[in-house]
Design a protein around this motif. Structure first.
Motif, short mmCIF file in Angstrom:
data_model
loop_
_atom_site.label_atom_id
_atom_site.label_comp_id
_atom_site.label_asym_id
_atom_site.label_seq_id
_atom_site.Cartn_x
_atom_site.Cartn_y
_atom_site.Cartn_z
N GLY A 9 0.81 -1.22 0.00
CA GLY A 9 0.00 0.00 0.00
C GLY A 9 0.84 1.27 0.00
N LEU A 10 1.93 1.26 0.77
CA LEU A 10 2.82 2.42 0.80
C LEU A 10 3.50 2.63 -0.56
N ARG A 11 3.89 1.53 -1.22
CA ARG A 11 4.51 1.66 -2.54
C ARG A 11 3.49 2.17 -3.56
N LEU A 12 2.24 1.69 -3.44
CA LEU A 12 1.18 2.17 -4.32
C LEU A 12 0.94 3.66 -4.10
N GLN A 13 0.88 4.08 -2.86
CA GLN A 13 0.71 5.49 -2.54
C GLN A 13 1.87 6.31 -3.09
N GLY A 14 3.09 5.80 -2.94
CA GLY A 14 4.26 6.50 -3.46
C GLY A 14 4.20 6.67 -4.97
N LEU A 15 3.74 5.64 -5.67
CA LEU A 15 3.59 5.73 -7.13
C LEU A 15 2.58 6.81 -7.46
N ARG A 16 1.42 6.76 -6.81
CA ARG A 16 0.36 7.74 -7.07
C ARG A 16 0.84 9.16 -6.81
N TYR A 37 -9.68 0.98 -3.81
CA TYR A 37 -8.36 1.60 -3.94
C TYR A 37 -7.88 2.13 -2.59
N ILE A 38 -8.74 2.79 -1.86
CA ILE A 38 -8.36 3.34 -0.56
C ILE A 38 -7.92 2.20 0.37
N LYS A 45 -6.71 -4.29 2.29
CA LYS A 45 -7.28 -5.26 1.37
C LYS A 45 -6.17 -5.75 0.46
N ASP A 46 -6.19 -7.05 0.17
CA ASP A 46 -5.17 -7.64 -0.69
C ASP A 46 -5.43 -7.31 -2.14
#
Length: 184
Positions: A9-16, A37-38, A45-46
């Motif tokens: 989730g942190l990597r996803l947030q960083g990308l966004r 998404y949130i 959530k996986d």
């Protein structure tokens, strides 16, 4: 909350955030409901491999960056020694080890997947994603359901299928099953 899901989730947030997109815009651009998404971004959530792969293709990054926090570097070849591929336990019963994660601009995701036996009364989780999938049983036996068709695969058996059809795998005999999985 799983530490692995939290890190993804942190990597996803960083990308966004690096793309300077709001959660709503990012989710919509990937056809992900904002509520899901949130939860992905908060590690609640996986995210399936297919969702990570779709995000990776959309933003031209390697899936392993989201899964493993590993920036691929090789462009001619990438060697993975036995037991040395980056691994992740995305959910309690599935362990993924990337076998090609260090190859830049690869056309397929290649994993060794170990599936632990589940509690008998839990329903089999079915998923679907774009592309095609190849599975080869390396150890154990498994039941696979593809589009409501049930098949039994023994050690050494393989199957290639349209991954857009609902499918799911389950170890048999109360023992783990180890697979080679290629997603194209």
């Amino acid at each position: 909350m799983s530490e692995v899901l939290k890190q993804i989730g942190l990597r996803l947030q960083g990308l966004r955030e690096s793309l300077e997109m709001t959660k709503e815009v990012f989710a919509a651009s990937c056809d992900i409901p904002i509520e899901d998404y949130i939860k992905y971004e908060h590690g609640e959530k996986d995210m399936t491999i297919s969702i990570m792969r779709a995000i990776s293709e959309k933003f031209n990054i390697d899936t392993s960056i989201l899964m493993f926090d590993d920036e691929p570097k090789m462009s001619h070849y990438f060697l993975t020694r036995k037991g040395k591929g980056l691994s992740i336990n995305r959910v309690e019963t599935y362990k993924y080890q990337t076998l090609a994660g260090g190859f830049n601009n690869r056309k397929a995701e290649v994993f060794e997947v170990t599936i632990e036996p589940r509690v008998a009364n839990l329903p089999l989780n079915l998923s679907d994603h774009g592309g095609q999938e190849f599975n080869r049983v390396l150890e154990g036996r498994m039941r696979i359901i593809i589009d409501n068709k049930e098949l039994i695969l023994n050690e050494g058996d393989s199957i290639y299928f349209d991954a857009s059809l609902p499918h799911g795998m389950q170890p048999m005999d109360g023992k783990p099953v180890k697979l080679l999985v290629v997603i194209i």
